[in-house]
Write a protein that holds these residues in place. Structure first.
Motif, PDB file in Angstrom:
ATOM      1  N   HIS A 129     -88.719  19.322 -24.723  1.00 25.69           N
ATOM      2  CA  HIS A 129     -86.795  19.043 -25.766  1.00 25.69           C
ATOM      3  C   HIS A 129     -86.799  17.792 -25.276  1.00 25.69           C
ATOM      4  CE1 HIS A 129     -84.293  21.252 -28.660  1.00 25.69           C
ATOM      5  NE2 HIS A 129     -83.623  20.006 -28.423  1.00 25.69           N
ATOM      6  N   HIS A 177     -84.533  14.377 -26.660  1.00 24.86           N
ATOM      7  CA  HIS A 177     -84.580  13.767 -28.310  1.00 24.86           C
ATOM      8  C   HIS A 177     -84.249  12.177 -28.153  1.00 24.86           C
ATOM      9  CE1 HIS A 177     -82.605  16.703 -30.397  1.00 24.86           C
ATOM     10  NE2 HIS A 177     -81.950  16.655 -28.732  1.00 24.86           N
ATOM     11  N   LYS A 223     -89.296  18.895 -35.534  1.00 23.71           N
ATOM     12  CA  LYS A 223     -88.267  19.493 -35.344  1.00 23.71           C
ATOM     13  C   LYS A 223     -87.112  19.669 -36.175  1.00 23.71           C
ATOM     14  CE  LYS A 223     -83.527  19.727 -33.441  1.00 23.71           C
ATOM     15  NZ  LYS A 223     -83.033  19.636 -32.109  1.00 23.71           N
ATOM     16  N   HIS A 267     -83.235  26.538 -27.257  1.00 17.89           N
ATOM     17  CA  HIS A 267     -82.158  27.031 -26.147  1.00 17.89           C
ATOM     18  C   HIS A 267     -81.897  28.487 -26.348  1.00 17.89           C
ATOM     19  CE1 HIS A 267     -81.288  22.883 -27.586  1.00 17.89           C
ATOM     20  NE2 HIS A 267     -81.443  22.980 -29.130  1.00 17.89           N
ATOM     21  N   ASP A 270     -83.110  18.936 -23.103  1.00 22.53           N
ATOM     22  CA  ASP A 270     -82.805  18.436 -24.267  1.00 22.53           C
ATOM     23  C   ASP A 270     -82.264  16.953 -24.310  1.00 22.53           C
ATOM     24  OD1 ASP A 270     -81.584  18.672 -27.096  1.00 22.53           O
ATOM     25  OD2 ASP A 270     -80.090  20.098 -26.381  1.00 22.53           O
TER      26      ASP A 270
HETATM   27 ZN    ZN Z   1     -81.491  19.101 -28.837  1.00 19.32          ZN
END
Ligand code: ZN
Length: 293
Positions: free
Chosen positions: A12, A14, A128, A203, A255
């Motif tokens: 995960h 970005h 996503k 998450h 993240d």
């Molecule tokens: Zn994220």
């Protein structure tokens, strides 16, 4: 990608549009809010990494990374990193980056076509979804089921944001973001209706952590990524499940750039994950999910 060379896979991360120049669409303010939420000064200072910089960071650490933009331009008005551009940059760094993409479910038939094209022509491995940022119920069959069907048929993965979010946090009206959409229990319907679709709940799903654990425990096709939180704040029950009945379902995710793998992995050492479970979470579960093991 040669998985043998990697010590871990971060499921995960970005691809954020760099915001180190002034923009008039509210994006800088949005990133400043995210930086406050994650206590991560990089965003506020406009130091967001580019995709090639991200590749460099992960390559140095021998950590493979799944990376994606988020298509939320309809709700937020922000320009987005295009899926094609991210996939192209992944192809140039295919020793370390794995491309996912993101399509707003409201794009309807055009979105469904885009799913197939991105998988076939750009090697995209997953999609996503952010129910809160994209403003939809994951189990809204009229809106989004054709898209899941395409993802399932193409053998790609569907990753859903779940639980609270830094997006819009502390901003007036939460920037229009409605938290209710991100309860993982709605993804349970998706897992029933698409039993062969590989699904990731992103998450710890706070405050619906137990609901997320319930869904992953019950549905063989549902995994959980542990991103977006420093492990030191994980609820106790989340760690307990990761160590036992969900040890083959839990995935390392940071993240990035909100949380760096350096910070995440350091804190992960301290939460009492069993020695035999650690390699499953850090690498082996992701390899199986990606069809590499
Ligand atoms: Zn994220």
């Amino acid at each position: 990608m040669n998985f043998d060379d990697l010590v871990a896979i971060d499921i995960h991360t970005h691809a954020e549009e760099p915001c180190n120049h002034h923009r008039d669409d509210g994006y800088n303010e949005f990133q400043a809010g995210m930086a406050r939420y994650f206590r991560n000064p990089a965003g506020a200072e406009g130091m967001l990494p580019t995709v090639p910089q991200t590749a460099e960071y992960f390559r140095e650490r021998k950590i493979g990374a799944v990376i994606f933009p988020v298509d939320a331009e309809r709700e937020t008005g922000f320009r987005r990193y295009s899926n094609e551009e991210v996939a192209q940059l992944c192809a140039e760094n295919d020793d370390i980056l794995i491309p996912f993409a993101s399509i707003d479910p409201h794009k309807g038939k055009a979105g469904v076509r885009e799913v197939r094209r991105l998988v076939k022509d750009f090697g995209v491995r997953g999609f996503k979804f952010h129910p809160t940022m994209q403003g939809f119920w994951p189990n809204d069959y009229k809106l989004v089921y054709k898209m899941y069907e395409a993802i399932e048929e193409e053998g790609a993965i569907a990753l859903f944001h779940t639980g609270q979010t830094g997006v819009g946090s502390g901003m007036r009206g939460g920037m229009g973001m409605r938290l209710k959409y991100s309860n993982p229990v709605h993804v349970d319907d998706v897992a029933v209706d698409f039993p062969d679709l590989k699904i990731i709940l992103a998450h710890p799903s706070f405050p619906w952590t137990e609901e997320g654990l319930m869904v992953a425990q019950h549905k063989p096709n549902v995994y959980i990524d542990m991103s977006g939180w420093s492990p030191k704040y994980f609820p106790e029950i989340f760690i307990k499940y990761a160590n036992s009945i969900l040890k083959k379902k839990m995935l390392f995710g940071s993240d990035w750039p909100a949380i760096t793998p350096d910070r995440w992995l350091k804190d992960f050492e301290e939460i009492g994950i069993k020695d035999e479970v650690r390699p499953l979470i850090l690498k082996e579960n992701a390899m199986r999910l990606l069809g590499a093991a």
